[in-house]
Scaffold this active site. Structure first.
Site, PDB file in Angstrom:
ATOM      1  N   CYS A  10       0.870  -1.171   0.000  1.00 43.15           N
ATOM      2  CA  CYS A  10       0.000   0.000   0.000  1.00 43.15           C
ATOM      3  C   CYS A  10       0.912   1.228   0.000  1.00 43.15           C
ATOM      4  CB  CYS A  10      -0.898   0.001   1.234  1.00 43.15           C
ATOM      5  SG  CYS A  10      -1.825   1.548   1.434  1.00 43.15           S
ATOM      6  N   ASP A  17      -0.310  -5.735   0.309  1.00 39.59           N
ATOM      7  CA  ASP A  17      -1.588  -6.042  -0.330  1.00 39.59           C
ATOM      8  C   ASP A  17      -1.420  -7.358  -1.068  1.00 39.59           C
ATOM      9  OD1 ASP A  17      -3.315  -3.925   0.300  1.00 39.59           O
ATOM     10  OD2 ASP A  17      -2.478  -2.661  -1.267  1.00 39.59           O
TER      11      ASP A  17
END
Length: 99
Positions: A10, A17
């Site tokens: 992120c 992620d």
């Protein structure tokens, strides 16, 4: 092709992620070589990227490298902040009918 272990970071928090990356394509003269694809996908592990931006970048890079007749990139990201994100990007070569 399905790549269930796509990871990036992120860009706001630096947290990882995770996503299922699916590639559907119709090759023209060139094709995607699997080991190269694996190494390319791994290159995102330490890179900050918004979901939409990374999906479009993968599409653009693969279109540039292989010039396919058709390519669809779908990324289904795991839940972040209570929201499940799915992003789709497509390329259709002029004159080709989408499958």
């Amino acid at each position: 092709m399905e790549i269930p272990e796509f990871t990036c970071l992120c860009p706001m928090t630096g947290q990882p992620d995770f996503a299922m990356l699916t590639l559907d394509y119709v090759a023209d003269r060139l094709c995607v070589e699997l080991k190269s694809l694996k190494l390319y996908v791994w290159s995102f592990r330490d890179e900050g990227a918004f979901h939409e931006a990374v999906t479009n970048r993968i599409l653009d890079d693969l279109v540039r490298a292989t010039r396919p007749r058709y390519l669809r990139v779908e990324m289904k990201f795991n839940v972040r902040g209570g929201i499940h994100t799915s992003v789709i990007a497509e390329h259709v070569k002029r004159g080709f009918r989408k499958p």
